[in-house]
Design a protein around this motif. Structure first.
Motif, PDB file in Angstrom:
ATOM      1  N   GLU A  41       0.832  -1.210   0.000  1.00 23.39           N
ATOM      2  CA  GLU A  41       0.000   0.000   0.000  1.00 23.39           C
ATOM      3  C   GLU A  41       0.866   1.260   0.000  1.00 23.39           C
ATOM      4  N   ILE A  42       1.964   1.226   0.774  1.00 21.83           N
ATOM      5  CA  ILE A  42       2.871   2.377   0.808  1.00 21.83           C
ATOM      6  C   ILE A  42       3.474   2.606  -0.572  1.00 21.83           C
ATOM      7  N   ALA A  43       3.905   1.510  -1.212  1.00 21.91           N
ATOM      8  CA  ALA A  43       4.504   1.617  -2.543  1.00 21.91           C
ATOM      9  C   ALA A  43       3.520   2.208  -3.546  1.00 21.91           C
ATOM     10  N   LYS A  44       2.267   1.772  -3.466  1.00 26.96           N
ATOM     11  CA  LYS A  44       1.248   2.273  -4.386  1.00 26.96           C
ATOM     12  C   LYS A  44       1.004   3.760  -4.165  1.00 26.96           C
ATOM     13  N   ASP A  45       0.938   4.166  -2.890  1.00 28.57           N
ATOM     14  CA  ASP A  45       0.716   5.581  -2.582  1.00 28.57           C
ATOM     15  C   ASP A  45       1.865   6.447  -3.093  1.00 28.57           C
ATOM     16  N   PHE A  46       3.083   5.876  -3.088  1.00 30.56           N
ATOM     17  CA  PHE A  46       4.254   6.678  -3.454  1.00 30.56           C
ATOM     18  C   PHE A  46       4.721   6.388  -4.874  1.00 30.56           C
ATOM     19  N   ASN A  47       3.971   5.517  -5.565  1.00 27.83           N
ATOM     20  CA  ASN A  47       4.263   5.212  -6.972  1.00 27.83           C
ATOM     21  C   ASN A  47       5.685   4.674  -7.163  1.00 27.83           C
ATOM     22  N   CYS A  48       6.057   3.673  -6.353  1.00 26.20           N
ATOM     23  CA  CYS A  48       7.351   3.026  -6.543  1.00 26.20           C
ATOM     24  C   CYS A  48       7.166   1.532  -6.271  1.00 26.20           C
ATOM     25  N   SER A  49       8.211   0.741  -6.430  1.00 25.27           N
ATOM     26  CA  SER A  49       8.097  -0.709  -6.296  1.00 25.27           C
ATOM     27  C   SER A  49       8.027  -1.117  -4.827  1.00 25.27           C
ATOM     28  N   GLU A  50       7.339  -2.226  -4.583  1.00 24.88           N
ATOM     29  CA  GLU A  50       7.250  -2.741  -3.224  1.00 24.88           C
ATOM     30  C   GLU A  50       8.629  -3.161  -2.708  1.00 24.88           C
ATOM     31  N   SER A  51       9.465  -3.718  -3.593  1.00 23.59           N
ATOM     32  CA  SER A  51      10.802  -4.140  -3.173  1.00 23.59           C
ATOM     33  C   SER A  51      11.628  -2.952  -2.688  1.00 23.59           C
ATOM     34  N   ARG A  52      11.462  -1.797  -3.336  1.00 26.48           N
ATOM     35  CA  ARG A  52      12.179  -0.596  -2.905  1.00 26.48           C
ATOM     36  C   ARG A  52      11.714  -0.151  -1.523  1.00 26.48           C
ATOM     37  N   ILE A  53      10.428  -0.219  -1.271  1.00 28.22           N
ATOM     38  CA  ILE A  53       9.891   0.144   0.040  1.00 28.22           C
ATOM     39  C   ILE A  53      10.420  -0.806   1.112  1.00 28.22           C
ATOM     40  N   ARG A  54      10.453  -2.107   0.801  1.00 32.57           N
ATOM     41  CA  ARG A  54      10.978  -3.083   1.761  1.00 32.57           C
ATOM     42  C   ARG A  54      12.460  -2.808   2.072  1.00 32.57           C
ATOM     43  N   GLU A  55      13.218  -2.436   1.044  1.00 30.93           N
ATOM     44  CA  GLU A  55      14.642  -2.143   1.228  1.00 30.93           C
ATOM     45  C   GLU A  55      14.829  -0.939   2.155  1.00 30.93           C
ATOM     46  N   ILE A  56      14.047   0.100   1.925  1.00 25.72           N
ATOM     47  CA  ILE A  56      14.133   1.289   2.776  1.00 25.72           C
ATOM     48  C   ILE A  56      13.709   0.955   4.202  1.00 25.72           C
ATOM     49  N   GLY A  57      12.607   0.185   4.334  1.00 28.53           N
ATOM     50  CA  GLY A  57      12.157  -0.217   5.663  1.00 28.53           C
ATOM     51  C   GLY A  57      13.227  -0.993   6.402  1.00 28.53           C
ATOM     52  N   SER A  58      13.872  -1.928   5.705  1.00 31.32           N
ATOM     53  CA  SER A  58      14.915  -2.741   6.339  1.00 31.32           C
ATOM     54  C   SER A  58      16.048  -1.874   6.865  1.00 31.32           C
ATOM     55  N   GLU A  59      16.451  -0.861   6.084  1.00 28.80           N
ATOM     56  CA  GLU A  59      17.517   0.049   6.519  1.00 28.80           C
ATOM     57  C   GLU A  59      17.102   0.839   7.758  1.00 28.80           C
ATOM     58  N   LEU A  60      15.851   1.309   7.766  1.00 31.90           N
ATOM     59  CA  LEU A  60      15.366   2.079   8.913  1.00 31.90           C
ATOM     60  C   LEU A  60      15.284   1.220  10.162  1.00 31.90           C
ATOM     61  N   TRP A  61      14.772  -0.015  10.022  1.00 27.47           N
ATOM     62  CA  TRP A  61      14.648  -0.874  11.215  1.00 27.47           C
ATOM     63  C   TRP A  61      16.031  -1.212  11.781  1.00 27.47           C
ATOM     64  N   GLN A  62      17.027  -1.345  10.894  1.00 25.01           N
ATOM     65  CA  GLN A  62      18.381  -1.622  11.353  1.00 25.01           C
ATOM     66  C   GLN A  62      18.943  -0.450  12.161  1.00 25.01           C
ATOM     67  N   ILE A  63      18.736   0.758  11.662  1.00 21.91           N
ATOM     68  CA  ILE A  63      19.200   1.952  12.368  1.00 21.91           C
ATOM     69  C   ILE A  63      18.532   2.058  13.733  1.00 21.91           C
ATOM     70  N   LEU A  64      17.224   1.888  13.768  1.00 25.80           N
ATOM     71  CA  LEU A  64      16.482   2.003  15.020  1.00 25.80           C
ATOM     72  C   LEU A  64      16.855   0.886  15.990  1.00 25.80           C
ATOM     73  N   SER A  65      17.076  -0.327  15.467  1.00 26.30           N
ATOM     74  CA  SER A  65      17.457  -1.446  16.330  1.00 26.30           C
ATOM     75  C   SER A  65      18.797  -1.174  17.011  1.00 26.30           C
ATOM     76  N   GLU A  66      19.747  -0.647  16.240  1.00 28.43           N
ATOM     77  CA  GLU A  66      21.060  -0.335  16.820  1.00 28.43           C
ATOM     78  C   GLU A  66      20.948   0.743  17.886  1.00 28.43           C
ATOM     79  N   GLU A  67      20.077   1.711  17.680  1.00 22.04           N
ATOM     80  CA  GLU A  67      19.930   2.804  18.632  1.00 22.04           C
ATOM     81  C   GLU A  67      19.233   2.361  19.911  1.00 22.04           C
TER      82      GLU A  67
END
Length: 458
Positions: A41-67
């Motif tokens: 749904e996020i990908a559709k709202d932002f007009n990009c691929s779902e895989s790209r959204i998952r990649e960005i999410g993974s990076e964010l969760w990693q940053i937050l997990s480390e913090e």
């Protein structure tokens, strides 16, 4: 903490880690997560691929997990932020209060020097709950096919509606355990305790409770808790701690040769435990997975109760095609019909695909028209479920197997072999076992079960 505050906190964390504020796409991922949108749904709202959204999410969760010093994921981002705020456990800037008192500030604050010392951990981590997990009996995930709706439903029941007792049912091979594994991996960190037990053929309550209470007792000693030094009844632990407990193969609690859900004599005590978990106030969730479910769970139809049941159905055509491709079967005109014929059951499709592959043929050649192949390993699986049936159920299955179209209940009641009361009870039991399908007053069985039943029932 509201959505704007959470985004501001996340922005400061990302800035400290990377030297850059959240870009529009990163903010979209966090905002969508907080609003319980899927990646799709996020990908559709932002007009990009779902895989790209998952990649960005993974990076964010990693940053937050480390913090935060603990695993952060899409499923627990909001609850983690709220819990850490309440426990005052965030120390990712020089001053904790400066982070949470920012609701009136602009989204992008002035540049702040990165004074975060290397390897600095969260302040006073003992203030947060320690996670205890015994998932040694949980199977590896393996191939997981799209079950977005089912995952969303279960997550809502558990995390938002706080259901205490949930059953996952479905015929063998349909994907119950796989779905549960994916769910547990996503939400396990929301609980102080996450436990998975697979019930064997002799699943006494004493053995199950002893294993659980031992886990609770050991973890409390490790945490140096001054209370609860003596063992308590299991329900007390479920009241004192937020627990997710999964019991797989729950059908091993019930008798073979009887209607569905009849407890074995040595397992009758589970009935009282399940009733306690349903009726008494506590903060935990027990999930039961199996071919059958307890009769008391089946009776709960009111969605306002703390009990839920989810019957798992077959995969859609796209996922079915994916299985066949994985097994080297080329797309053909008969592919969609094959998936329907085997009801999108992952195990059934894999079994027949393996047979076709071994024979070196194709779907069109080996499965013309409405042909049903029953590989030996599939027969073994079906035999296990048919062995559990009562004699009355076998007779009803035999009646349905003779009909190629759904049969009206009135017509079934006209038979001269089974008394009306027994027939109705047998229909109810077969439905609880997910072996028959009902639409209004009409009943039928799948082509695979019909083929098997014709050869193996009287």
């Amino acid at each position: 903490m509201n959505l704007k505050e959470m985004l501001n906190v996340a922005d400061r964390i990302v800035f400290e880690k990377t030297g850059q504020h959240l870009d529009d796409l990163q903010e979209a991922v966090l905002r969508g997560t907080l609003q319980r949108e899927t990646y799709k749904e996020i990908a559709k709202d932002f007009n990009c691929s779902e895989s790209r959204i998952r990649e960005i999410g993974s990076e964010l969760w990693q940053i937050l997990s480390e913090e935060f010093g603990e695993k952060v994921s899409k499923s627990n981002f909001r609850s983690t932020m709220e819990r850490l705020q309440n426990s005052n456990a965030l120390n990712f800037a020089n001053n904790v209060s400066s982070i949470f008192n920012i609701c009136a500030e602009a989204r992008h604050p002035p540049n702040i020097p990165n004074s975060h010392p290397p390897n600095q951990e969260t302040a006073n981590p003992k203030q947060t709950k320690t996670l205890h997990q015994d998932l040694s009996e949980m199977p590896e995930l393996g191939d997981f096919f799209d079950r977005t709706h089912e995952l969303q439903t279960l997550t809502t029941w558990i995390l938002q509606q706080h259901c205490r007792l949930i059953t996952l049912t479905g015929i063998s091979g349909i994907g119950k355990t796989t779905l549960a594994v994916q769910l547990v991996q996503q939400i396990k960190d929301e609980f102080e305790y996450a436990v998975w037990y697979t019930l064997d053929e002799f699943p006494t309550l004493e053995k199950f409770q002893s294993n659980l209470i031992q886990l609770f007792s050991q973890s409390e000693k490790e945490d140096s808790s001054p209370t609860n030094q003596k063992r308590l009844p299991l329900i007390k632990y479920l009241q004192n701690h937020r627990c997710l407990i999964v019991l797989d193969d729950v059908h091993n609690l019930f008798c073979s040769g009887e209607f569905a859900g009849k407890y074995k004599p040595e397992c009758e005590e589970y009935r009282s435990l399940f009733k306690q978990i349903e009726k008494l106030s506590h903060q935990s969730c027990l999930m039961l997975i199996g071919w059958e479910k307890p009769r008391e769970v089946t009776q709960a139809k009111n969605q306002n109760t703390a009990i839920r049941t989810l019957q798992i159905k077959g995969l859609d055509i796209a996922a079915g095609r994916g299985i066949l491709r994985d097994y080297g079967l080329e797309e053909s005109d008969n592919t969609e019909a094959l998936i329907h014929r085997y009801q999108g059951n992952p195990l059934w499709l894999k079994s027949v695909a393996t047979l076709i592959q071994d024979l070196g043929g194709g779907v069109t050649e080996l499965l013309p028209n409405d042909t049903i192949l029953l590989p030996e390993d599939l027969k073994d699986v079906l035999q296990q479920q048919f062995d559990r049936l009562s004699e009355l159920e076998k007779q009803v299955i035999s009646l349905l197997a003779k009909e190629s179209q759904p049969v009206d209940r009135a017509k079934l009641l006209e038979n001269d072999r089974i008394p009306a009361s027994d027939l109705l009870n047998a229909l109810q039991s077969l439905s609880r076992r997910c072996l028959i399908e009902q639409q209004a007053n009409f009943y039928t069985i799948s082509p695979v079960l019909r083929q098997y039943a014709i050869a193996h029932t009287v």
